[in-house]
Design a protein around this motif. Sequence first.
Motif, PDB file in Angstrom:
ATOM      1  N   ALA A 419       0.831  -1.210   0.000  1.00 37.16           N
ATOM      2  CA  ALA A 419       0.000   0.000   0.000  1.00 37.16           C
ATOM      3  C   ALA A 419       0.866   1.261   0.000  1.00 37.16           C
ATOM      4  O   ALA A 419       0.466   2.300  -0.523  1.00 37.16           O
ATOM      5  CB  ALA A 419      -0.931   0.001   1.206  1.00 37.16           C
ATOM      6  N   PHE A 420       2.078   1.163   0.593  1.00 39.85           N
ATOM      7  CA  PHE A 420       2.976   2.321   0.586  1.00 39.85           C
ATOM      8  C   PHE A 420       3.280   2.776  -0.836  1.00 39.85           C
ATOM      9  O   PHE A 420       3.390   3.965  -1.120  1.00 39.85           O
ATOM     10  CB  PHE A 420       4.303   1.983   1.279  1.00 39.85           C
ATOM     11  N   ASP A 421       3.442   1.791  -1.718  1.00 37.03           N
ATOM     12  CA  ASP A 421       3.771   2.116  -3.105  1.00 37.03           C
ATOM     13  C   ASP A 421       2.650   2.902  -3.785  1.00 37.03           C
ATOM     14  O   ASP A 421       2.883   3.563  -4.797  1.00 37.03           O
ATOM     15  CB  ASP A 421       4.050   0.830  -3.900  1.00 37.03           C
ATOM     16  N   ARG A 422       1.445   2.804  -3.228  1.00 32.65           N
ATOM     17  CA  ARG A 422       0.314   3.556  -3.779  1.00 32.65           C
ATOM     18  C   ARG A 422       0.098   4.865  -3.015  1.00 32.65           C
ATOM     19  O   ARG A 422      -0.899   5.558  -3.210  1.00 32.65           O
ATOM     20  CB  ARG A 422      -0.967   2.712  -3.713  1.00 32.65           C
ATOM     21  N   GLY A 423       1.020   5.181  -2.100  1.00 33.87           N
ATOM     22  CA  GLY A 423       0.887   6.410  -1.315  1.00 33.87           C
ATOM     23  C   GLY A 423      -0.139   6.298  -0.215  1.00 33.87           C
ATOM     24  O   GLY A 423      -0.685   7.306   0.234  1.00 33.87           O
ATOM     25  N   GLU A 424      -0.437   5.068   0.232  1.00 29.42           N
ATOM     26  CA  GLU A 424      -1.472   4.864   1.246  1.00 29.42           C
ATOM     27  C   GLU A 424      -0.863   4.293   2.520  1.00 29.42           C
ATOM     28  O   GLU A 424       0.013   3.439   2.475  1.00 29.42           O
ATOM     29  CB  GLU A 424      -2.529   3.868   0.745  1.00 29.42           C
ATOM     30  N   ILE A 425      -1.336   4.791   3.643  1.00 31.93           N
ATOM     31  CA  ILE A 425      -1.068   4.146   4.925  1.00 31.93           C
ATOM     32  C   ILE A 425      -2.419   3.721   5.468  1.00 31.93           C
ATOM     33  O   ILE A 425      -3.254   4.554   5.807  1.00 31.93           O
ATOM     34  CB  ILE A 425      -0.327   5.078   5.896  1.00 31.93           C
ATOM     35  N   GLN A 426      -2.660   2.413   5.492  1.00 32.83           N
ATOM     36  CA  GLN A 426      -3.964   1.877   5.873  1.00 32.83           C
ATOM     37  C   GLN A 426      -4.012   1.645   7.374  1.00 32.83           C
ATOM     38  O   GLN A 426      -3.031   1.209   7.983  1.00 32.83           O
ATOM     39  CB  GLN A 426      -4.215   0.572   5.119  1.00 32.83           C
ATOM     40  N   PHE A 427      -5.169   1.928   7.970  1.00 37.81           N
ATOM     41  CA  PHE A 427      -5.254   1.811   9.421  1.00 37.81           C
ATOM     42  C   PHE A 427      -6.468   1.022   9.908  1.00 37.81           C
ATOM     43  O   PHE A 427      -6.616   0.821  11.108  1.00 37.81           O
ATOM     44  CB  PHE A 427      -5.265   3.206  10.069  1.00 37.81           C
ATOM     45  N   ASP A 428      -7.320   0.567   9.001  1.00 44.23           N
ATOM     46  CA  ASP A 428      -8.499  -0.166   9.471  1.00 44.23           C
ATOM     47  C   ASP A 428      -8.823  -1.316   8.524  1.00 44.23           C
ATOM     48  O   ASP A 428      -9.970  -1.546   8.184  1.00 44.23           O
ATOM     49  CB  ASP A 428      -9.687   0.792   9.589  1.00 44.23           C
ATOM     50  N   THR A 429      -7.778  -2.030   8.131  1.00 39.92           N
ATOM     51  CA  THR A 429      -7.964  -3.179   7.253  1.00 39.92           C
ATOM     52  C   THR A 429      -8.280  -4.413   8.086  1.00 39.92           C
ATOM     53  O   THR A 429      -8.222  -4.395   9.318  1.00 39.92           O
ATOM     54  CB  THR A 429      -6.698  -3.445   6.427  1.00 39.92           C
ATOM     55  N   ILE A 430      -8.558  -5.507   7.391  1.00 41.73           N
ATOM     56  CA  ILE A 430      -8.760  -6.777   8.099  1.00 41.73           C
ATOM     57  C   ILE A 430      -7.492  -7.188   8.836  1.00 41.73           C
ATOM     58  O   ILE A 430      -7.531  -7.799   9.894  1.00 41.73           O
ATOM     59  CB  ILE A 430      -9.207  -7.881   7.103  1.00 41.73           C
ATOM     60  N   TRP A 431      -6.326  -6.787   8.258  1.00 44.70           N
ATOM     61  CA  TRP A 431      -5.051  -7.112   8.925  1.00 44.70           C
ATOM     62  C   TRP A 431      -4.902  -6.337  10.226  1.00 44.70           C
ATOM     63  O   TRP A 431      -4.345  -6.858  11.199  1.00 44.70           O
ATOM     64  CB  TRP A 431      -3.882  -6.791   7.991  1.00 44.70           C
ATOM     65  N   ASP A 432      -5.380  -5.097  10.246  1.00 45.99           N
ATOM     66  CA  ASP A 432      -5.328  -4.322  11.487  1.00 45.99           C
ATOM     67  C   ASP A 432      -6.161  -4.981  12.578  1.00 45.99           C
ATOM     68  O   ASP A 432      -5.787  -4.998  13.749  1.00 45.99           O
ATOM     69  CB  ASP A 432      -5.824  -2.890  11.245  1.00 45.99           C
ATOM     70  N   LYS A 433      -7.303  -5.540  12.168  1.00 51.54           N
ATOM     71  CA  LYS A 433      -8.196  -6.167  13.148  1.00 51.54           C
ATOM     72  C   LYS A 433      -7.659  -7.521  13.618  1.00 51.54           C
ATOM     73  O   LYS A 433      -7.754  -7.862  14.794  1.00 51.54           O
ATOM     74  CB  LYS A 433      -9.595  -6.330  12.545  1.00 51.54           C
ATOM     75  N   LEU A 434      -7.085  -8.289  12.689  1.00 50.88           N
ATOM     76  CA  LEU A 434      -6.647  -9.643  13.021  1.00 50.88           C
ATOM     77  C   LEU A 434      -5.238  -9.708  13.591  1.00 50.88           C
ATOM     78  O   LEU A 434      -4.948 -10.514  14.473  1.00 50.88           O
ATOM     79  CB  LEU A 434      -6.720 -10.538  11.781  1.00 50.88           C
ATOM     80  N   VAL A 435      -4.331  -8.864  13.065  1.00 52.58           N
ATOM     81  CA  VAL A 435      -2.906  -9.018  13.368  1.00 52.58           C
ATOM     82  C   VAL A 435      -2.340  -7.856  14.171  1.00 52.58           C
ATOM     83  O   VAL A 435      -1.643  -8.060  15.165  1.00 52.58           O
ATOM     84  CB  VAL A 435      -2.102  -9.186  12.052  1.00 52.58           C
ATOM     85  N   PHE A 436      -2.629  -6.630  13.761  1.00 53.93           N
ATOM     86  CA  PHE A 436      -1.939  -5.478  14.321  1.00 53.93           C
ATOM     87  C   PHE A 436      -2.668  -4.803  15.481  1.00 53.93           C
ATOM     88  O   PHE A 436      -2.132  -3.870  16.077  1.00 53.93           O
ATOM     89  CB  PHE A 436      -1.690  -4.438  13.227  1.00 53.93           C
ATOM     90  N   LYS A 437      -3.873  -5.250  15.798  1.00 54.56           N
ATOM     91  CA  LYS A 437      -4.666  -4.558  16.820  1.00 54.56           C
ATOM     92  C   LYS A 437      -3.941  -4.499  18.164  1.00 54.56           C
ATOM     93  O   LYS A 437      -3.912  -3.461  18.831  1.00 54.56           O
ATOM     94  CB  LYS A 437      -6.022  -5.245  16.983  1.00 54.56           C
ATOM     95  N   LYS A 438      -3.350  -5.626  18.588  1.00 54.65           N
ATOM     96  CA  LYS A 438      -2.670  -5.649  19.880  1.00 54.65           C
ATOM     97  C   LYS A 438      -1.418  -4.780  19.870  1.00 54.65           C
ATOM     98  O   LYS A 438      -1.094  -4.129  20.871  1.00 54.65           O
ATOM     99  CB  LYS A 438      -2.307  -7.092  20.251  1.00 54.65           C
ATOM    100  N   ILE A 439      -0.721  -4.770  18.732  1.00 51.20           N
ATOM    101  CA  ILE A 439       0.479  -3.941  18.631  1.00 51.20           C
ATOM    102  C   ILE A 439       0.097  -2.468  18.725  1.00 51.20           C
ATOM    103  O   ILE A 439       0.728  -1.683  19.438  1.00 51.20           O
ATOM    104  CB  ILE A 439       1.226  -4.231  17.316  1.00 51.20           C
ATOM    105  N   GLN A 440      -0.954  -2.082  18.003  1.00 44.14           N
ATOM    106  CA  GLN A 440      -1.426  -0.698  18.059  1.00 44.14           C
ATOM    107  C   GLN A 440      -1.915  -0.341  19.459  1.00 44.14           C
ATOM    108  O   GLN A 440      -1.770   0.798  19.910  1.00 44.14           O
ATOM    109  CB  GLN A 440      -2.536  -0.485  17.029  1.00 44.14           C
TER     110      GLN A 440
END
Length: 724
Positions: A419-440
């Motif tokens: 997503a960085f290559d498209r100029g995007e920083i995503q913050f509410d994807t399925i990955w955020d919910k499944l993987v990154f939520k605890k880290i955040q």
Amino acid sequence: MFEFFVFFSSIFSVFSDALPLLSEEVSVMDDVWDALTYKLLVYGAATVAIGTTIYLVVQKRHFTSPGSLQKQSVLLPGDERIHISPFTKIREDGTPDLLSYTYEDGRTLYQAFVRGLAQSNNGPCLGWRPGPTESYNWLSYQEVLDRAFAVGSAIVEKGYASGQSTYIGIYSNNRPEWVIVEQACFRFNMVTVPLYDTLGPDACVHIINQAVIPVVFLDTTEKIYKLLEKAEETPSLKIIVLMVGEVSAELKSAGESKGVEVIRFDGMLKLGQEHPHKEQLPSPEDVATVCFTSGTTGLPKGVVLTHACLIADIAGVFRHIQENVEFTTSSKHFSYLPLAHMFERAIQGVVYLHGAQVGFFQGDVKILTQDIQALKPQLIPAVPRVLNRIYDRVIGQVNSSGWLKRTLFSMALNSKKKAFDRGEIQFDTIWDKLVFKKIQGILGGELRLLVSGAAPLSADKMLFFRSAMGCWVSEGYGQTECTAACTYSYPGDLTCGHVGTVIPSCMIKLIDVPDMGYSASEDKGEVCVKGPIVSKGYLKDEARTKETFDEDGWLHTGDIGEWMSSGQLKIIDRKKHIFKLSQGEYIAPEKIENVYIKSVFVAQAFVFGYSLKSCIVGIIIPDEEQLMKYAKEKSINMTFQELCKNQDICDMIFEDMEKVAKDGNLKSFEKVKKIHLSSETFSVENNLLTPTFKSRRKTIENAYKSEIDALYEQVEPATPTPSA
């Protein structure tokens, strides 16, 4: 998005033969082709539905670069090869018109605070937690200003004149009273002088005497006793104000015996409320603070900074982020980096200028994340040392988990990076919910801007935090002598390995360093800075001022930089800490240390060499978590301290360091020949690091002198003295 379709298609495929309903439907169909078509339609429709749902719930932050990513700085005509920001206008006479402020009604730090009062409509300003289980309490902007006026009036009532001749000391952890005292000084045009918790009694004596400080505000009785012990050496000190807690009769008596009045903060507030004095507001060119840099050797130097310096630095950094990072009155900044340093104070300046909020930690780094999670800030400044520990812990847990979790983590990270290559920083994807939520959640879960400074953050860690936190992670570079930052990264620039580009409040040039082989004509050399952010010099120290600031107003930083092709600055070396070996080769130890800490077993490294020796040696602090993990895998039953004393472990770590040295292209004379392992971390508390986490090189050398000498005895034994 392709990963999602593959992922969910595979799930449906696995369960296809186990669905009785579908099996029954297939059995009653007349044609196998119809059955296959049916299955494809069902699975295809489900996959498309899930994929579409994921696409719809993904929220993205598109970062609009404030300028061209391919030309982030402009080279002025002339032999000096001066770089300026693309935002900097050129006057008719050809000179750059450097940015001095953002708003006409915010040209001093006091005006900036008053502007915040208006912007927030007297909203919450300073927050603190009374206890580990309690919520944040808040003071409004007007409450802070009222208390500041009372404290300033009390200082005047005690007999000290308002204006630039009065220097007030602040010796405290970050807390609301720190800011109240600071604003008190600004309302009466006095000068703040922070004293660091880690400077030690001799440095505190030096600062109090250098600035002739009559009043010190502090936060613990322990610090009061430390100052009273040295009272005979600080004749100017007459009043000590305890910010929190009671002043006992014993403490008052101890102060009186030394000719020092000890008073509670509440007592100063009451005195000022009963005896208000006319305020004396500062002008932009008045001195706001003298910030003593801890330095790596010798007594600290007092950097003189005006209101104009700070306002210009705030304006320059804000110009880079203003189109992408919104500061609202509900935005919260988490304050834990020392207010005694300009990095934190400059960030708070941006916050107050826009009427946002500052929440303080409780003063205990062990419960830092608890405070963050209670505050849920949108802005956190950090230093790589803190971020590295979070990164190491997360990656360590991932690597020790099962195949499925590792695979999901890898897929999530790769998806975010694409997503960085498209100029995007995503913050509410399925990955955020499944993987990154605890880290955040470690940093509160609502982070929108993470600012890294004080030292370089490696490219892999930068990518990780941008992916895992789903927010913009920026990096800057500077030093106290240029207020805080002189470079700052562009939002939208997702490349790593640099410190951004020159801010519009200054200009930067590189100068030759022939001893180290750096030439400005090749875009490599010592970084020099000029502009309204640059200090006028050191307090009452003309000799060291002349060493650092030249006659034309250029600050010589001592850092070696390199201009990248797109106009960003990369810090590649350090000038001041070089030394020469006996064969004439120059060694830049910090460059070498940055290579060695890439070993998974190395947490900290100190490289040292004598000018009469032909090689260098190293003091290594192993990474405890990684070393204990290795010991467990090898069934070695030892404590961390015992492992650090074990020669086989030392040899293993040295062998791994040899590999990273090769990967880092170190020359033969840049490689350590022997190492000593120590279990004691270099830290601020043991005085081996400065408060900004730089190595106190001379202090470390002295602390490990016997170990260093023993290492040299092994690699280059002293020649025996011939017998008579």
